[in-house]
Design a protein around this motif. Structure first.
Motif, PDB file in Angstrom:
ATOM      1  N   VAL A  78       0.921  -1.436  -0.031  1.00  0.00           N
ATOM      2  CA  VAL A  78       0.225  -0.067   0.177  1.00  0.00           C
ATOM      3  C   VAL A  78       0.520   0.872  -0.205  1.00  0.00           C
ATOM      4  O   VAL A  78       1.888   1.491   0.568  1.00  0.00           O
ATOM      5  CB  VAL A  78      -1.053   0.608   0.959  1.00  0.00           C
ATOM      6  N   ASP A  79       0.757   2.121  -0.547  1.00  0.00           N
ATOM      7  CA  ASP A  79       1.743   2.851  -0.646  1.00  0.00           C
ATOM      8  C   ASP A  79       0.567   4.611   0.388  1.00  0.00           C
ATOM      9  O   ASP A  79      -0.510   5.293  -0.129  1.00  0.00           O
ATOM     10  CB  ASP A  79       1.339   4.128  -2.339  1.00  0.00           C
ATOM     11  N   LEU A  80       1.282   4.653   1.530  1.00  0.00           N
ATOM     12  CA  LEU A  80       0.417   5.308   1.871  1.00  0.00           C
ATOM     13  C   LEU A  80       0.389   6.556   1.967  1.00  0.00           C
ATOM     14  O   LEU A  80      -0.335   7.563   2.536  1.00  0.00           O
ATOM     15  CB  LEU A  80       0.600   5.225   3.616  1.00  0.00           C
ATOM     16  N   SER A  82      -0.123   7.479  -1.128  1.00  0.00           N
ATOM     17  CA  SER A  82      -1.461   8.061  -1.889  1.00  0.00           C
ATOM     18  C   SER A  82      -2.814   8.242  -1.068  1.00  0.00           C
ATOM     19  O   SER A  82      -3.508   7.973  -0.251  1.00  0.00           O
ATOM     20  CB  SER A  82      -1.651   6.911  -2.855  1.00  0.00           C
ATOM     21  N   ASP A  84      -5.732   7.989  -2.489  1.00  0.00           N
ATOM     22  CA  ASP A  84      -6.634   6.889  -3.263  1.00  0.00           C
ATOM     23  C   ASP A  84      -6.027   5.937  -1.831  1.00  0.00           C
ATOM     24  O   ASP A  84      -7.113   4.641  -2.187  1.00  0.00           O
ATOM     25  CB  ASP A  84      -6.563   5.957  -4.750  1.00  0.00           C
ATOM     26  N   ALA A  85      -5.134   5.973  -1.038  1.00  0.00           N
ATOM     27  CA  ALA A  85      -4.990   4.264  -0.232  1.00  0.00           C
ATOM     28  C   ALA A  85      -5.648   4.752   1.483  1.00  0.00           C
ATOM     29  O   ALA A  85      -5.332   4.262   1.849  1.00  0.00           O
ATOM     30  CB  ALA A  85      -3.387   4.671   0.214  1.00  0.00           C
ATOM     31  N   LYS A  86      -6.007   6.208   2.003  1.00  0.00           N
ATOM     32  CA  LYS A  86      -6.563   6.628   2.629  1.00  0.00           C
ATOM     33  C   LYS A  86      -7.972   5.403   3.622  1.00  0.00           C
ATOM     34  O   LYS A  86      -7.825   5.083   4.406  1.00  0.00           O
ATOM     35  CB  LYS A  86      -6.876   8.053   2.699  1.00  0.00           C
ATOM     36  N   VAL A  88      -8.543   2.518   2.814  1.00  0.00           N
ATOM     37  CA  VAL A  88      -7.185   1.360   2.497  1.00  0.00           C
ATOM     38  C   VAL A  88      -6.913   1.134   4.454  1.00  0.00           C
ATOM     39  O   VAL A  88      -7.347   0.459   5.012  1.00  0.00           O
ATOM     40  CB  VAL A  88      -6.575   0.995   1.578  1.00  0.00           C
ATOM     41  N   LEU A 396      -8.322   0.729  -6.544  1.00  0.00           N
ATOM     42  CA  LEU A 396      -6.780   0.962  -6.571  1.00  0.00           C
ATOM     43  C   LEU A 396      -5.528   0.153  -7.039  1.00  0.00           C
ATOM     44  O   LEU A 396      -4.553   0.917  -7.001  1.00  0.00           O
ATOM     45  CB  LEU A 396      -6.989   0.039  -5.349  1.00  0.00           C
ATOM     46  N   ALA A 401      -2.565   2.891  -5.299  1.00  0.00           N
ATOM     47  CA  ALA A 401      -2.389   2.725  -4.385  1.00  0.00           C
ATOM     48  C   ALA A 401      -2.600   1.555  -3.375  1.00  0.00           C
ATOM     49  O   ALA A 401      -1.397   1.942  -2.563  1.00  0.00           O
ATOM     50  CB  ALA A 401      -4.240   3.431  -4.142  1.00  0.00           C
ATOM     51  N   VAL A 402      -3.019   0.210  -4.214  1.00  0.00           N
ATOM     52  CA  VAL A 402      -2.222  -0.705  -3.677  1.00  0.00           C
ATOM     53  C   VAL A 402      -1.872  -1.727  -4.831  1.00  0.00           C
ATOM     54  O   VAL A 402      -2.560  -1.062  -6.569  1.00  0.00           O
ATOM     55  CB  VAL A 402      -3.814  -1.233  -2.630  1.00  0.00           C
TER      56      VAL A 402
END
Length: 409
Positions: A78-80, A82, A84-86, A88, A396, A401-402
């Motif tokens: 996961v790209d923390l 990003s 879009d990752a919030k 997740v 994602l 983001a993932v």
């Protein structure tokens, strides 16, 4: 993911940490049955994946360091950073019982991973935080590593070599693994608090705190005005009976016969009862004349091989330790006999061994070790468990983001 009836079966752990100390704490939880999801950045993942290949670590075709610290876990990339990752991250936090982080304070804030940001998402959450130099003070944001914050800063590196010789590097991870055990203890304490109050909490430790704790017997002396001896000199030590000696075959024995009551038994065991009548070595004079006693003991130990002295000292019930070499450590029969090293099967049916955590709970066996995950190996599975449908997972993945799982990563 682990299955079965273990102490922490059903406990959900989110591992946001990297390197050794934080992940090793979650490994202990996984060894006792917890479901640990390890979050790694896409691309390279946790840089600890490459640690085994870094000199002066032992060379091997097996990524042993990664297996040691990340067995029994699942991985999602996961790209923390990003946006879009919030969602997740928020769903992972709502899923978790325990979150482990090891970012410096400013990084935690930038990634939205502070206790203040995550605790409102889950009132039963146990937030376990590990730092190099503590979360307060002018060095709170300074990156801390085992060799810097634990070994060097605490002074342990200064007292683990003889006078006149330079400091030397310890085996990597000594302080990390000690600190991991402390963090595990803090998490278990918080689980007890939650069991009695129903509420989560924030627990923390640091490498520097554990280094000072390890050196506490002498640090405490200094805090109370104690006067320190000079740095240890093997030829002229503060106590000749707490000192290493070399045998004729080049091996080293660490003699630990330092108590007054040990002196008569030691002299008789080594065949030198005449030392008991030597005025230089009475209970009142032996410390002042330690260098002279070393001059007697050095050639004596150097006259016979290790096997001889093991037999002599064992027969005389003299306390000593053999400084083991690598082959002896690996083949030490005490290790498998006590579950200190356990079998591990790698892909392709390759049989190897791994070092187990040092905690035993009799009647509650640990999980059989399984191979550490590939980067993002369980990403799609985890996202589905969190309630993301196929379309959302694809979005994602496409946004970065993932990361999609790639075999062999």
């Amino acid at each position: 993911m682990t299955a079965g009836n273990h102490i922490f079966s059903g406990l959900k752990v989110l591992d946001l940490a990297s390197y050794i100390a934080g992940p090793a704490a979650t490994t202990i939880l996984a060894d006792f049955g917890a479901d640990v999801i390890k979050v790694e950045p896409p691309g390279a993942g946790d840089v600890y994946r490459y640690f085994s290949a870094m000199p002066p670590n032992p060379t091997s075709n097996v990524n042993y360091a990664w297996q040691l610290t990340n067995r029994n876990k699942r991985s999602i990339a996961v790209d923390l950073k990003s946006a879009d990752a919030k969602e997740v991250l928020q769903r992972l936090v709502r899923w978790a019982d325990v979150v482990v982080v090891n970012f410096p304070p400013r990084v935690k804030a930038a990634l939205g991973c502070t206790y203040e940001a995550l605790a409102p998402l889950n009132d039963k959450l146990i937030y376990a935080d590990i730092t190099g130099y503590g979360s307060e003070g002018p060095e709170a944001d300074t990156p801390g590593f085992d060799v810097t914050a634990y070994w060097a800063r605490s002074g342990l590196m200064e007292v683990t070599h003889d006078a006149g010789s330079p400091p030397t590097l310890p085996i990597p991870g000594i302080g990390d693994h000690a600190t991991a055990t402390t963090l595990y203890a803090a998490i278990v304490t918080a689980l007890y608090v939650r069991a009695t109050t129903g509420k989560g909490s924030h627990v923390s430790t640091s490498l520097i705190a554990n280094g000072i704790w390890a050196a506490a017997a002498w640090v405490e002396g200094g805090l109370n005005g104690g006067q320190f001896f000079p740095q240890h000199d093997r030829k002229s030590p503060p106590n000749a009976l707490l000192n290493p000696y070399q045998t004729s075959d080049g091996r080293w024995i660490l003699l630990v016969a330092a108590q007054r009551k040990d002196w008569p038994g030691f002299c008789n065991a080594i065949g030198k009862p005449e030392l008991l009548a030597d005025p230089r070595f009475t209970d009142d004079t032996r410390i002042a004349n330690a260098a002279q006693l070393v001059e007697i003991l050095d050639p004596m130990f150097a006259s016979q091989p290790l096997a001889h002295w093991k037999q002599v000292l064992d027969a005389g019930r003299v306390i000593f330790g053999v400084v083991q070499v690598a082959k002896e450590i690996i083949d030490d029969p005490q290790l498998p006999a006590n579950g200190i090293v356990v079998p591990l099967e790698l892909p392709g049916g390759i049989e190897t061994r791994t070092v187990c955590n040092p905690i035993q709970v009799f009647g509650s066996p640990k999980v059989k070790p399984t191979v550490a995950p590939q980067l993002g190996e369980h990403g799609a599975q985890i996202l589905k468990e969190l309630g993301f449908d196929e379309a959302a997972i694809a979005r994602l993945n496409d946004a970065g983001a993932v990361a999609r799982f790639t075999e062999g990563a």
